[in-house]
Design a protein around this motif. Structure first.
Motif, PDB file in Angstrom:
ATOM      1  N   ALA A  60       0.833  -1.204   0.000  1.00 25.49           N
ATOM      2  CA  ALA A  60       0.000   0.000   0.000  1.00 25.49           C
ATOM      3  C   ALA A  60       0.870   1.258   0.000  1.00 25.49           C
ATOM      4  N   ASP A  61       1.934   1.244   0.805  1.00 26.84           N
ATOM      5  CA  ASP A  61       2.838   2.402   0.849  1.00 26.84           C
ATOM      6  C   ASP A  61       3.505   2.624  -0.505  1.00 26.84           C
ATOM      7  N   LYS A  62       3.928   1.556  -1.149  1.00 28.29           N
ATOM      8  CA  LYS A  62       4.602   1.672  -2.437  1.00 28.29           C
ATOM      9  C   LYS A  62       3.630   2.220  -3.484  1.00 28.29           C
ATOM     10  N   ALA A  63       2.389   1.744  -3.463  1.00 24.80           N
ATOM     11  CA  ALA A  63       1.389   2.234  -4.418  1.00 24.80           C
ATOM     12  C   ALA A  63       1.115   3.720  -4.195  1.00 24.80           C
ATOM     13  N   THR A  64       1.051   4.152  -2.947  1.00 20.88           N
ATOM     14  CA  THR A  64       0.825   5.565  -2.629  1.00 20.88           C
ATOM     15  C   THR A  64       2.001   6.408  -3.091  1.00 20.88           C
ATOM     16  N   GLU A  65       3.222   5.899  -2.879  1.00 22.19           N
ATOM     17  CA  GLU A  65       4.403   6.609  -3.339  1.00 22.19           C
ATOM     18  C   GLU A  65       4.372   6.815  -4.853  1.00 22.19           C
ATOM     19  N   MET A  66       4.038   5.756  -5.561  1.00 18.17           N
ATOM     20  CA  MET A  66       3.991   5.838  -7.022  1.00 18.17           C
ATOM     21  C   MET A  66       2.916   6.842  -7.468  1.00 18.17           C
ATOM     22  N   LYS A  67       1.797   6.797  -6.831  1.00 16.93           N
ATOM     23  CA  LYS A  67       0.697   7.702  -7.183  1.00 16.93           C
ATOM     24  C   LYS A  67       1.127   9.154  -6.966  1.00 16.93           C
ATOM     25  N   ASP A  68       1.756   9.415  -5.799  1.00 16.58           N
ATOM     26  CA  ASP A  68       2.204  10.776  -5.504  1.00 16.58           C
ATOM     27  C   ASP A  68       3.276  11.230  -6.490  1.00 16.58           C
ATOM     28  N   ALA A  69       4.190  10.313  -6.834  1.00 22.83           N
ATOM     29  CA  ALA A  69       5.252  10.676  -7.774  1.00 22.83           C
ATOM     30  C   ALA A  69       4.667  11.011  -9.143  1.00 22.83           C
ATOM     31  N   VAL A  70       3.721  10.231  -9.589  1.00 20.97           N
ATOM     32  CA  VAL A  70       3.079  10.491 -10.891  1.00 20.97           C
ATOM     33  C   VAL A  70       2.325  11.812 -10.845  1.00 20.97           C
ATOM     34  N   ALA A  71       1.619  12.041  -9.737  1.00 20.70           N
ATOM     35  CA  ALA A  71       0.855  13.284  -9.618  1.00 20.70           C
ATOM     36  C   ALA A  71       1.795  14.499  -9.604  1.00 20.70           C
ATOM     37  N   ALA A  72       2.901  14.406  -8.873  1.00 20.29           N
ATOM     38  CA  ALA A  72       3.855  15.516  -8.804  1.00 20.29           C
ATOM     39  C   ALA A  72       4.484  15.773 -10.170  1.00 20.29           C
TER      40      ALA A  72
END
Length: 171
Positions: free
Chosen positions: A53-65
């Motif tokens: 879950a943490d890794k998926a959130t990190e990826m989502k935030d990185a893509v959004a940024a």
């Protein structure tokens, strides 16, 4: 003579009770070990789930940024030169697509890893259950054998008493 027979009877009973106590202790040890392993497996599954879950959130935030950054760059270029804005927009769209594909691939990898960890934990729990069941069956069989041996010993003592009884009564 009666004291000897009584002593044998008490000894046989003591041995039977000792065997029962040992079997109960062994069963308690096996149960405790199984519970410990189950708790460890549960903790491992929870950790793997949280990590995914943490890794998926990190990826989502990185893509959004990155998408936000690309959008701002495109807007600045649009004001400067219309032609440069079109090129930046095309580059941004390609980069977003690439990052989206990369994020989807990474998310799939994390998901597969979590499934593997879950399956491994389930296999380990099943293995531990089977081992515990086998140990319990062995303990049960050992207890049955000990009881049977004690009964046989008691029967032999009774027969010996019956043999000795006539000879002591005639004297």
């Amino acid at each position: 003579m009666r004291k000897s027979l009584l002593a044998l009877l008490v000894l046989g009973s003591t041995l039977t009770l000792a065997a029962c106590d040992q079997a109960k202790e062994k069963a308690a040890e096996v149960k405790q070990a199984t519970e410990t392993k189950v708790e460890q497996a549960k903790a491992a599954v929870v950790e793997a789930k949280d990590a995914a879950a943490d890794k998926a959130t990190e990826m989502k935030d990185a893509v959004a940024a990155k998408a936000t950054e690309m959008k701002d760059t495109a807007a600045a270029k649009t004001e400067e030169v219309k032609a440069a804005a079109v090129e930046a927009k095309d580059a941004a769209a390609a980069k977003v697509t690439e990052m989206k594909d990369a994020a989807a691939a990474k998310t799939e990898e994390v998901k597969n890893a979590a499934v593997e960890v879950k399956d491994a934990a389930a296999d380990k729990v099943t293995e531990m259950k089977d081992a515990a069941a086998t140990k319990m069956a062995e303990a049960k069989d050992a207890m049955k054998n000990a009881v049977s041996e004690a009964k046989d010993a008691m029967k032999a003592v009774g027969e010996k008493v019956e043999e000795i009884k006539p000879s002591t009564e005639t004297k």
